[in-house]
Design a protein around this motif. Structure first.
Motif, mmCIF file in Angstrom:
data_model
loop_
_atom_site.group_PDB
_atom_site.id
_atom_site.type_symbol
_atom_site.label_atom_id
_atom_site.label_comp_id
_atom_site.label_asym_id
_atom_site.label_seq_id
_atom_site.Cartn_x
_atom_site.Cartn_y
_atom_site.Cartn_z
ATOM 1 N N GLY A 1 0.792 -1.216 0.000
ATOM 2 C CA GLY A 1 0.000 0.000 0.000
ATOM 3 C C GLY A 1 0.820 1.259 0.000
ATOM 4 N N ARG A 2 2.180 1.137 0.012
ATOM 5 C CA ARG A 2 3.013 2.329 0.018
ATOM 6 C C ARG A 2 3.846 2.431 -1.251
ATOM 7 N NH1 ARG A 2 4.078 -0.011 4.727
ATOM 8 N NH2 ARG A 2 6.231 -0.458 4.137
ATOM 9 N N GLY A 3 3.587 1.526 -2.211
ATOM 10 C CA GLY A 3 4.381 1.546 -3.427
ATOM 11 C C GLY A 3 3.972 2.673 -4.346
ATOM 12 N N VAL B 1 10.539 33.811 -12.781
ATOM 13 C CA VAL B 1 9.216 33.186 -12.777
ATOM 14 C C VAL B 1 9.347 31.796 -12.161
ATOM 15 C CG1 VAL B 1 9.455 32.145 -15.081
ATOM 16 C CG2 VAL B 1 7.169 32.693 -14.205
ATOM 17 N N LEU B 2 8.294 31.350 -11.487
ATOM 18 C CA LEU B 2 8.215 29.990 -10.946
ATOM 19 C C LEU B 2 7.058 29.281 -11.624
ATOM 20 C CD1 LEU B 2 8.918 27.724 -8.917
ATOM 21 C CD2 LEU B 2 7.456 28.903 -7.247
ATOM 22 N N LEU B 3 7.333 28.116 -12.205
ATOM 23 C CA LEU B 3 6.323 27.321 -12.902
ATOM 24 C C LEU B 3 6.143 26.000 -12.171
ATOM 25 C CD1 LEU B 3 7.740 27.694 -16.538
ATOM 26 C CD2 LEU B 3 6.125 29.224 -15.382
ATOM 27 N N ILE B 4 4.904 25.542 -12.041
ATOM 28 C CA ILE B 4 4.625 24.280 -11.353
ATOM 29 C C ILE B 4 3.625 23.472 -12.167
ATOM 30 C CG2 ILE B 4 3.795 23.191 -9.225
ATOM 31 C CD1 ILE B 4 4.482 25.799 -7.759
ATOM 32 N N GLY B 5 3.920 22.189 -12.376
ATOM 33 C CA GLY B 5 3.000 21.279 -13.043
ATOM 34 C C GLY B 5 2.711 20.079 -12.172
ATOM 35 N N SER B 6 1.455 19.615 -12.172
ATOM 36 C CA SER B 6 1.078 18.479 -11.318
ATOM 37 C C SER B 6 -0.195 17.835 -11.844
ATOM 38 C CB SER B 6 0.879 18.934 -9.871
ATOM 39 O OG SER B 6 -0.041 20.009 -9.791
ATOM 40 N N SER B 7 -0.454 16.622 -11.343
ATOM 41 C CA SER B 7 -1.669 15.897 -11.721
ATOM 42 C C SER B 7 -2.139 15.069 -10.532
ATOM 43 C CB SER B 7 -1.425 15.034 -12.958
ATOM 44 O OG SER B 7 -2.610 14.413 -13.391
ATOM 45 N N THR B 8 -2.180 13.741 -10.653
ATOM 46 C CA THR B 8 -2.677 12.886 -9.577
ATOM 47 C C THR B 8 -1.879 13.102 -8.291
ATOM 48 O OG1 THR B 8 -3.237 11.228 -11.243
ATOM 49 C CG2 THR B 8 -3.206 10.512 -8.938
ATOM 50 N N GLY B 9 -2.578 13.436 -7.212
ATOM 51 C CA GLY B 9 -1.922 13.767 -5.957
ATOM 52 C C GLY B 9 -1.508 15.221 -5.871
ATOM 53 N N ASP C 1 10.424 13.370 -5.951
ATOM 54 C CA ASP C 1 10.977 12.016 -5.986
ATOM 55 C C ASP C 1 9.873 10.960 -5.984
ATOM 56 O OD1 ASP C 1 10.111 11.845 -3.339
ATOM 57 O OD2 ASP C 1 12.034 11.150 -2.570
ATOM 58 N N GLU C 2 10.280 9.720 -6.250
ATOM 59 C CA GLU C 2 9.321 8.628 -6.386
ATOM 60 C C GLU C 2 8.644 8.294 -5.065
ATOM 61 O OE1 GLU C 2 9.090 4.027 -8.077
ATOM 62 O OE2 GLU C 2 10.992 5.115 -8.119
ATOM 63 N N GLU C 3 9.398 8.277 -3.995
ATOM 64 C CA GLU C 3 8.853 7.834 -2.714
ATOM 65 C C GLU C 3 7.733 8.730 -2.213
ATOM 66 O OE1 GLU C 3 8.160 5.441 0.439
ATOM 67 O OE2 GLU C 3 9.473 5.041 -1.270
ATOM 68 N N SER C 4 7.843 10.039 -2.441
ATOM 69 C CA SER C 4 6.823 10.954 -1.927
ATOM 70 C C SER C 4 5.709 11.239 -2.921
ATOM 71 C CB SER C 4 7.465 12.275 -1.479
ATOM 72 O OG SER C 4 8.002 12.991 -2.583
ATOM 73 N N LEU D 1 8.900 15.696 -1.461
ATOM 74 C CA LEU D 1 8.021 16.861 -1.367
ATOM 75 C C LEU D 1 8.373 17.748 -0.183
ATOM 76 C CD1 LEU D 1 5.522 18.411 -2.378
ATOM 77 C CD2 LEU D 1 4.123 16.889 -0.950
ATOM 78 N N ASP D 2 8.726 17.147 0.950
ATOM 79 C CA ASP D 2 8.981 17.948 2.137
ATOM 80 C C ASP D 2 10.306 18.718 2.082
ATOM 81 O OD1 ASP D 2 10.820 15.929 2.583
ATOM 82 O OD2 ASP D 2 9.845 15.153 4.392
ATOM 83 N N GLN D 3 11.080 18.540 1.001
ATOM 84 C CA GLN D 3 12.302 19.330 0.822
ATOM 85 C C GLN D 3 12.206 20.334 -0.323
ATOM 86 O OE1 GLN D 3 15.896 16.952 0.653
ATOM 87 N NE2 GLN D 3 15.144 15.519 2.214
ATOM 88 N N ILE D 4 11.160 20.220 -1.135
ATOM 89 C CA ILE D 4 11.053 21.091 -2.308
ATOM 90 C C ILE D 4 10.791 22.537 -1.897
ATOM 91 C CG2 ILE D 4 9.705 21.583 -4.383
ATOM 92 C CD1 ILE D 4 9.337 18.577 -4.745
ATOM 93 N N GLY D 5 9.925 22.743 -0.912
ATOM 94 C CA GLY D 5 9.602 24.101 -0.494
ATOM 95 C C GLY D 5 10.818 24.866 -0.002
ATOM 96 N N SER D 6 11.621 24.227 0.835
ATOM 97 C CA SER D 6 12.807 24.907 1.359
ATOM 98 C C SER D 6 13.826 25.167 0.253
ATOM 99 C CB SER D 6 13.439 24.085 2.491
ATOM 100 O OG SER D 6 13.829 22.800 2.032
ATOM 101 N N LYS D 7 13.912 24.245 -0.718
ATOM 102 C CA LYS D 7 14.837 24.452 -1.840
ATOM 103 C C LYS D 7 14.395 25.639 -2.677
ATOM 104 C CE LYS D 7 18.415 23.272 -4.304
ATOM 105 N NZ LYS D 7 19.772 23.177 -3.764
#
Length: 398
Positions: free
Chosen positions: A157-159, A209-217, A358-361, A383-389
């Motif tokens: 369930g965590r894959g 400029v900051l660009l962000i793309g996302s979908s599922t999740g 990354d894949e895990e998050s 994900l929990d490191q992207i904001g600080s970066k």
């Protein structure tokens, strides 16, 4: 065989080679029957239960032991938002996909369900006849159930599904979906030590400029990200493309506003880009950037879907690359398919910087995985490191 009424007989525990076990919960017998038939026609999926309301479904979770539940929002006796936390409590790791018609109320409930633990949602045609005739709805239900269900089977369930797959979201319901464009060949790049994708160097230029793309999740990831970067985006405009239908994107913008503490709204054709503002691509239209006189503006268009998506990430990334060049900071978050990879290569080839989740998050490592595999990422981060970066880069640090 698709079940039209009560629960199916419980089957043995799932293994990674078994079909994904699916429960369908909807008060319409027609909808239950159609979704059940579509699922059972795919050899990788199997319906194990079908129920007309949330209470019956909650009571049957342990016995039927589904990997995925397709859960209607509006039902008598117990609706979807009430049933959701009870299901997740009864079976931790359960994947729940909400199904709702495109009303503002249902869109708000669906996004609320994502914050409560639902994995994703599918917009449902308003009538049973619409459900029957919508090839797009059928494709999206089956693809999401399969992708998210196989993810659940992996690692207990965590894959995470790491192979990029074409995303069916908002595919044309009748005419064939356009062929996805090939990813441009990447330029020579810096390589990492050891195994893993090659990485590009970060741009030495300050982002404009900051660009962000996302979908599922993506809605959950965007809320977390903006809660961290809100104070840092004072000097740059931020443009977001999240694969979502109309109605949903306006509510997403409201959620981002609360998370960031800065105004987010759907992009309006012709409006100039302003520092500290967040522009969300409206559902059903592509959002790009372009010049009007001396000003750089948001431009919307009604061109065909790209990578089966509308709005799509690639048009935004590619248009920005031609204007901002090496002064771009982009981020590709969790999502099915490979939308954003071609645009990320364009950005990287122009000297800009791209961060991939990354894949895990990731809920699904399709889009960010495609960026990584194309060699377009400067860094692959949880994900929990992207904001600080992002905060460090926008602050002039690396």
């Amino acid at each position: 065989m698709a079940f039209m009424g009560g629960a199916a007989t419980a089957r043995p525990q799932t293994t990674v080679t078994d079909p994904v076990r699916v429960m369908v919960v909807d008060d319409s017998v027609v909808v239950r029957g159609l979704i059940g038939r579509w699922i059972d026609e795919d050899p990788a999926l199997a319906v194990v239960a079908s129920h007309r309301n949330g209470k019956l479904a909650v009571d049957d979770i342990v016995r039927s032991n589904p990997d995925v539940v397709v859960l209607d929002v509006e039902m008598p006796e117990m609706d979807g938002i009430t049933a959701l936390p009870l299901m997740l409590k009864a079976k931790p790791g359960l994947v729940v996909v909400m199904a709702s018609t495109l009303t503002r109320r249902n869109a708000e409930i669906s996004l609320k369900c994502l914050s409560l633990g639902a994995a994703d949602y599918v917009p449902k045609p308003e009538s049973n006849s619409g459900v029957t005739t919508s090839a797009g709805f059928r494709t999206e239900v089956v693809q999401k159930v399969k992708t998210l269900g196989q993810r659940a089977q992996m690692r207990g369930g965590r894959g995470h599904v790491s192979h990029p797959e074409p995303s069916p979201r908002q595919a044309p319901p009748v005419s064939p979906a356009p062929t996805a464009r090939p990813i441009a060949s990447p330029a020579p790049r810096a390589t990492t030590s050891g195994a893993g994708p090659s990485l590009r160097p970060y741009s030495s230029m300050a982002p404009k400029v900051l660009l962000i793309g996302s979908s599922t999740g993506g809605p959950q990831a965007l809320t977390k990200l903006f809660s961290e970067i809100g104070p840092a985006i004072v000097n740059v405009p931020v443009l977001v493309t999240q694969h979502m239908p109309a109605t949903f994107t306006s509510i997403l913008a409201e959620h981002i506003t609360k998370a960031a503490g800065r105004r987010a709204a759907e992009g309006v054709h012709g409006e100039p880009l302003m520092p500290g503002r967040i522009y969300v691509a409206p559902g059903g239209r592509h959002m790009v950037v372009g010049k009007q006189g001396m000003e750089t503006c948001v431009l919307l268009n009604d061109l065909p879907p790209v990578n089966f998506c509308k709005p799509a990430v690639d048009p935004l990334f590619e248009s920005a690359a031609s204007i901002f060049g090496a002064s771009i900071l982009a981020c590709v978050l969790t999502g099915m398919g490979h939308d954003g990879a071609a645009g990320a290569v364009r950005i990287a080839n122009g000297g800009g910087s791209v961060i991939a989740q990354d894949e895990e998050s990731s809920v699904v490592w399709g889009m960010p995985g495609a960026v990584a595999q194309a060699g377009a990422a400067a860094e692959i981060l949880p994900l929990d490191q992207i904001g600080s970066k992002i905060t460090r880069i926008l602050g002039g640090r690396r």
